[in-house]
Design a protein around this motif. Structure first.
Motif, PDB file in Angstrom:
ATOM      1  N   GLU A 150      24.074  32.825 -11.088  1.00  0.00           N
ATOM      2  CA  GLU A 150      22.937  33.159 -10.235  1.00  0.00           C
ATOM      3  C   GLU A 150      23.336  34.214  -9.218  1.00  0.00           C
ATOM      4  N   GLU A 191      28.502  26.689 -10.780  1.00  0.00           N
ATOM      5  CA  GLU A 191      27.392  25.967 -10.158  1.00  0.00           C
ATOM      6  C   GLU A 191      27.926  25.204  -8.949  1.00  0.00           C
ATOM      7  N   LYS A 240      23.273  28.237  -9.237  1.00  0.00           N
ATOM      8  CA  LYS A 240      23.662  28.026 -10.614  1.00  0.00           C
ATOM      9  C   LYS A 240      24.778  29.003 -10.987  1.00  0.00           C
ATOM     10  N   GLN A 241      25.542  28.668 -11.999  1.00  0.00           N
ATOM     11  CA  GLN A 241      26.543  29.602 -12.492  1.00  0.00           C
ATOM     12  C   GLN A 241      25.833  30.865 -12.979  1.00  0.00           C
TER      13      GLN A 241
END
Length: 328
Positions: A283, A266, A280-281
């Motif tokens: 994404e 993130e 986001k992680q």
């Protein structure tokens, strides 16, 4: 990844041009604000991106280039002689490696008058044009810097018959509506004796397709992440390419490869003129689609653009096809 292609990211934020391209800024802003982030694949192609793509075309997993080249070598002398082609106009010319096959056939037929390579990378295009002028004395080479995904001018006066070429299966990078708009622009420039030559990556074993976009040396991954460096340079953003991993997979419903950059953690990225963009992680940022076609799907695109399939020529393994279109 071999030592020759180790990432050389250097600084992740590079001073932007004093006046960033407003269209680029608007497109990037819209793409990063979308519910599913997406950017146009044309932003792969700064000089380094063009070099990386040329390297991709030589990889063992990447079948389209060598298959299309074989088709061109075996067929162009006959096709060009029959058409009497005096002008070659090529969309997305790149290094013009395959174009040389067509130009050599034109020279052998005694009809080589003009070559108009069109590409988005000005520096790469200038290098290509310089080499071609040396290799083909007497051939007029008039490069045109243009973004073929947008409106571009094909109305220049050229000797006819002309051959408009769009090779490499690049039509697959366009959603169907955009592909039709592009083909209509070509159709509007064509005279009755002109023809349109297009390379088409065919539908086939998914394993072959996915391997072509996930090469063992990691060149495609570096090419994918290079888009972030283009944004850094052109817009003054501070993307860290190492914060993203490459992902490419085949989507069977739409018959296309999707290429993504997936955020490892993130984090936020600052893009001047846009602001902070959060990731986001896990994404994903989609950077390319590559639609695969068959004769029916190409026929539908052609019909919508005012073209008809005149010749359909696949390779023996049905991996790739060359198609000649004529104006309706």
């Amino acid at each position: 990844m071999s030592s020759s292609i180790q990432p050389k990211w250097g600084r992740t934020a590079v001073r932007a041009q004093r006046h960033p391209n407003p269209r680029m800024l608007a497109e990037v802003a819209a793409g990063l604000a979308a519910p599913e982030k997406e950017l146009p694949p044309k932003y792969f192609y700064d000089h380094r991106g063009s070099e990386l793509f040329e390297e991709i075309t030589r990889l063992p997993e990447y079948y389209p280039t060598r298959t299309e080249r074989s088709l061109l070598e075996s067929w162009m002398p006959t096709l060009i002689s029959g058409l009497g082609t005096r002008t070659l106009v090529e969309l997305g010319a790149g290094s013009a490696e395959k174009s040389r096959i067509i130009l050599s056939a034109m020279r052998a037929a005694g009809t080589a008058g003009l070559y108009v390579p069109i590409d988005v990378s000005a520096s790469f295009l200038d290098q290509t044009a310089g080499r071609l002028r040396r290799e083909y004395p007497g051939l007029r080479v008039e490069p045109a810097v243009a973004d073929i995904s947008e409106e571009f001018d094909l109305s220049r006066a050229v000797p006819h018959p002309a051959l408009y070429a769009f090779l490499g299966g690049t039509i697959g990078n366009f959603y169907p509506s955009a592909a039709i708009r592009l083909l209509r622009r070509v159709r509007s420039a064509m005279h009755p004796a002109d023809r349109f030559l297009m390379g088409v990556d065919l539908r086939k074993d998914v394993r072959l397709i996915e391997a072509a976009y996930n090469d063992s040396q990691g060149v495609t991954a570096e090419f994918n992440r290079n888009m972030l460096l283009v944004l850094n340079h052109e817009l003054g953003a501070n993307f860290d390419p190492d914060a993203f991993e490459h992902l490419a997979f085949y989507e069977p419903v739409t018959h296309r490869i999707e290429m993504h950059l997936v955020s490892k953690v993130e984090h936020e990225v600052r893009v001047p003129g846009i602001g902070l963009v959060g990731f986001k992680q896990g994404e994903s940022l989609r950077t390319e689609i590559s639609c695969k076609h068959d004769r029916r799907s190409v026929g539908d695109l052609f019909a919508a653009a005012g073209l008809r399939i005149e010749i359909w020529r696949p390779d023996p393994g049905a991996l790739f096809a060359l198609v000649v279109g004529a104006a309706v």
